[in-house]
Write a protein that holds these residues in place. Structure first.
Motif, PDB file in Angstrom:
ATOM      1  N   GLN A  67      25.454  67.731  24.576  1.00  0.00           N
ATOM      2  CA  GLN A  67      25.223  68.884  25.445  1.00  0.00           C
ATOM      3  C   GLN A  67      25.536  70.185  24.714  1.00  0.00           C
ATOM      4  O   GLN A  67      24.819  71.176  24.857  1.00  0.00           O
ATOM      5  CB  GLN A  67      26.062  68.761  26.705  1.00  0.00           C
ATOM      6  CG  GLN A  67      25.720  69.781  27.767  1.00  0.00           C
ATOM      7  CD  GLN A  67      26.527  69.593  29.035  1.00  0.00           C
ATOM      8  OE1 GLN A  67      27.637  69.088  28.999  1.00  0.00           O
ATOM      9  NE2 GLN A  67      25.962  70.010  30.147  1.00  0.00           N
ATOM     10  N   THR A  70      22.500  70.721  22.151  1.00  0.00           N
ATOM     11  CA  THR A  70      21.158  70.986  22.671  1.00  0.00           C
ATOM     12  C   THR A  70      21.139  71.958  23.844  1.00  0.00           C
ATOM     13  O   THR A  70      20.099  72.528  24.147  1.00  0.00           O
ATOM     14  CB  THR A  70      20.478  69.679  23.120  1.00  0.00           C
ATOM     15  OG1 THR A  70      21.233  69.093  24.182  1.00  0.00           O
ATOM     16  CG2 THR A  70      20.362  68.705  21.962  1.00  0.00           C
ATOM     17  N   CYS A  72      21.412  71.084  26.947  1.00  0.00           N
ATOM     18  CA  CYS A  72      20.732  70.431  28.067  1.00  0.00           C
ATOM     19  C   CYS A  72      21.707  70.214  29.222  1.00  0.00           C
ATOM     20  O   CYS A  72      22.909  70.436  29.105  1.00  0.00           O
ATOM     21  CB  CYS A  72      20.127  69.108  27.618  1.00  0.00           C
ATOM     22  SG  CYS A  72      21.339  67.886  27.112  1.00  0.00           S
ATOM     23  N   ALA A  73      21.189  69.739  30.336  1.00  0.00           N
ATOM     24  CA  ALA A  73      22.005  69.452  31.516  1.00  0.00           C
ATOM     25  C   ALA A  73      22.862  68.210  31.266  1.00  0.00           C
ATOM     26  O   ALA A  73      22.534  67.370  30.426  1.00  0.00           O
ATOM     27  CB  ALA A  73      21.116  69.231  32.728  1.00  0.00           C
ATOM     28  N   GLU A  76      21.039  64.811  31.750  1.00  0.00           N
ATOM     29  CA  GLU A  76      20.157  64.471  30.637  1.00  0.00           C
ATOM     30  C   GLU A  76      20.965  64.006  29.424  1.00  0.00           C
ATOM     31  O   GLU A  76      20.593  63.039  28.754  1.00  0.00           O
ATOM     32  CB  GLU A  76      19.305  65.682  30.258  1.00  0.00           C
ATOM     33  CG  GLU A  76      18.298  65.406  29.175  1.00  0.00           C
ATOM     34  CD  GLU A  76      17.472  66.628  28.821  1.00  0.00           C
ATOM     35  OE1 GLU A  76      16.893  66.629  27.723  1.00  0.00           O
ATOM     36  OE2 GLU A  76      17.414  67.572  29.626  1.00  0.00           O
ATOM     37  N   ALA A  77      22.074  64.684  29.162  1.00  0.00           N
ATOM     38  CA  ALA A  77      22.929  64.292  28.038  1.00  0.00           C
ATOM     39  C   ALA A  77      23.491  62.889  28.254  1.00  0.00           C
ATOM     40  O   ALA A  77      23.512  62.064  27.327  1.00  0.00           O
ATOM     41  CB  ALA A  77      24.058  65.302  27.859  1.00  0.00           C
TER      42      ALA A  77
END
Length: 98
Positions: A67, A70, A72-73, A76-77
């Motif tokens: 996380q 990237t 990302c949320a 998603e991670a």
């Protein structure tokens, strides 16, 4: 007169297969990180059985790094790192069986 629409099944099936085989972003990096760090500290497979606590701990630790890299949320991670962790655990179990 009704308009007809043709469908090329060969192309449609190839597009479906392509969509399924795409790796999530960062999967290989997450797998490498888990193999290099978490999986060595606490084994993912003990006595031929999966250690779910170790798998979750490795996935959470890798998800934090993923996380941060990237942006990302969290969901998603976790998805990416759980997939990577289970791949490593399945490989370890198969190696121990042989």
């Amino acid at each position: 007169m009704a308009a007809t629409r043709s469908l090329n099944w060969s192309i449609a099936m190839k597009e479906i297969a392509t969509a399924r085989t795409q790796r999530p972003a960062g999967l290989l990096a997450a797998r490498g990180l888990i193999a290099a760090t978490s999986a060595k500290r606490r084994p993912l497979v003990v006595g031929g059985e999966y250690d779910r606590g170790a798998i979750m701990a490795a996935a959470v630790a890798a998800a934090r790094v993923h996380q941060a890299r990237t942006g990302c949320a969290w969901g998603e991670a976790m998805s990416v790192t759980l997939k990577a962790t289970w791949q490593i655990a399945k490989a370890a179990r198969a190696a121990a069986a042989h």
